[in-house]
Design an enzyme around this catalytic site. Structure first.
Site, PDB file in Angstrom:
ATOM      1  N   ASP A 110     -32.325 -35.793 -79.859  1.00  0.00           N
ATOM      2  CA  ASP A 110     -32.325 -37.259 -79.905  1.00  0.00           C
ATOM      3  C   ASP A 110     -30.889 -37.751 -80.103  1.00  0.00           C
ATOM      4  O   ASP A 110     -30.159 -37.224 -80.951  1.00  0.00           O
ATOM      5  CB  ASP A 110     -33.200 -37.738 -81.066  1.00  0.00           C
ATOM      6  CG  ASP A 110     -33.235 -39.260 -81.161  1.00  0.00           C
ATOM      7  OD1 ASP A 110     -33.982 -39.879 -80.391  1.00  0.00           O
ATOM      8  OD2 ASP A 110     -32.499 -39.804 -81.998  1.00  0.00           O
ATOM      9  N   GLU A 153     -34.313 -42.195 -75.659  1.00  0.00           N
ATOM     10  CA  GLU A 153     -33.082 -41.420 -75.814  1.00  0.00           C
ATOM     11  C   GLU A 153     -33.356 -39.990 -76.274  1.00  0.00           C
ATOM     12  O   GLU A 153     -32.464 -39.305 -76.779  1.00  0.00           O
ATOM     13  CB  GLU A 153     -32.135 -42.101 -76.807  1.00  0.00           C
ATOM     14  CG  GLU A 153     -32.652 -42.218 -78.225  1.00  0.00           C
ATOM     15  CD  GLU A 153     -33.429 -43.498 -78.483  1.00  0.00           C
ATOM     16  OE1 GLU A 153     -33.507 -43.910 -79.654  1.00  0.00           O
ATOM     17  OE2 GLU A 153     -33.960 -44.084 -77.517  1.00  0.00           O
TER      18      GLU A 153
END
Length: 245
Positions: A110, A153
């Site tokens: 992430d 993301e």
């Protein structure tokens, strides 16, 4: 026997081939590549009954075959980053996790504080960051491994038939590659890091089905340890690789 009764399949084939070719053209114009390809294959098979196959038909079959393969590949890729999408990821994970004979590691990565990137530098720069991170994650992956966009993301590295120590190295090298990338060349003042949760299973189908959830838990452990970290578990418990600037 009448003249109609003595018509051979070879005499009928060209008309049938032309009909299938026309149907294929209509389906292709609608984007229905699969059915168009099937009709062109039938047309080609019929044409093979003739002494020579029309070159135009051969070219059309080859062209549609390529376009069908390209369309299928595009349907499995994330449009922004070009890595595999969630659809492909879920399908491949199901296949890989069902084979308990082979070890499998998954690393959930992430981008740290990505909202701040968008808020500070704008969404255009944010999109550039996503593309660059995806490219950096793909670098140096072992054979048969792949990267997919998990959502937003988040990305996942899927590492089949990789031993635990090697999986940790892959995850740590990916983290370091992104942390050390010259992001300021993209935009002055920009810096980007990732946190990674790495889960590894071997030979236990029940445990393997929990693997993605475990990777997610370990990702949060990496975040809570200060971000820009890789978290994984071994026999001694949860480990976090500390970042040393």
């Amino acid at each position: 026997m009448t003249e109609v009764d003595t018509v051979t399949p070879k005499q009928v084939a060209p008309d049938e081939a032309s009909l299938h070719e026309s149907i294929a053209g209509a389906l292709a114009s609608q984007g229905d590549w699969r059915r168009a390809y099937e009709h062109l294959r039938v047309a080609l098979d019929l044409a093979r009954a003739e002494p020579s196959i029309p070159e135009q038909l051969r070219r059309e079959v080859d062209r549609l075959r390529r376009e069908r393969a390209e369309a299928r590949e595009e349907s499995l890729r994330d449009a922004l980053t070009t890595v595999y999408n969630r659809r492909y990821l879920d399908r491949r994970l199901d296949d890989l996790l069902s084979d308990a004979r082979k070890p499998l590691a998954v690393a959930l990565a992430d981008i740290d504080l990505f909202k701040n990137v968008n808020d500070t530098f704008g969404h255009i720069v944010g999109d550039q960051v996503l593309r660059r991170v995806a490219a950096l994650l793909r670098e140096g992956l072992p054979s048969h491994a792949f990267c997919a966009r998990y959502g937003g993301e988040e990305f996942m590295l899927v590492l089949p038939a990789v031993q635990p120590d090697a999986a940790v190295r892959v995850a740590e090298l990916a983290r370091a590659r992104i942390a050390e990338h010259p992001w300021s060349a993209l935009c002055d003042g920009l810096s980007v890091t990732i946190s990674v949760g790495l889960a590894y299973e071997s030979g236990d189908v029940t445990a393997s089905r929990r693997q993605v959830l475990e990777a997610d838990d370990l990702l949060y452990a990496a975040k809570h340890a200060g971000r820009n970290r890789v978290a994984y578990r071994d026999r001694a418990g949860t480990r976090v690789i500390e970042y040393c600037p």
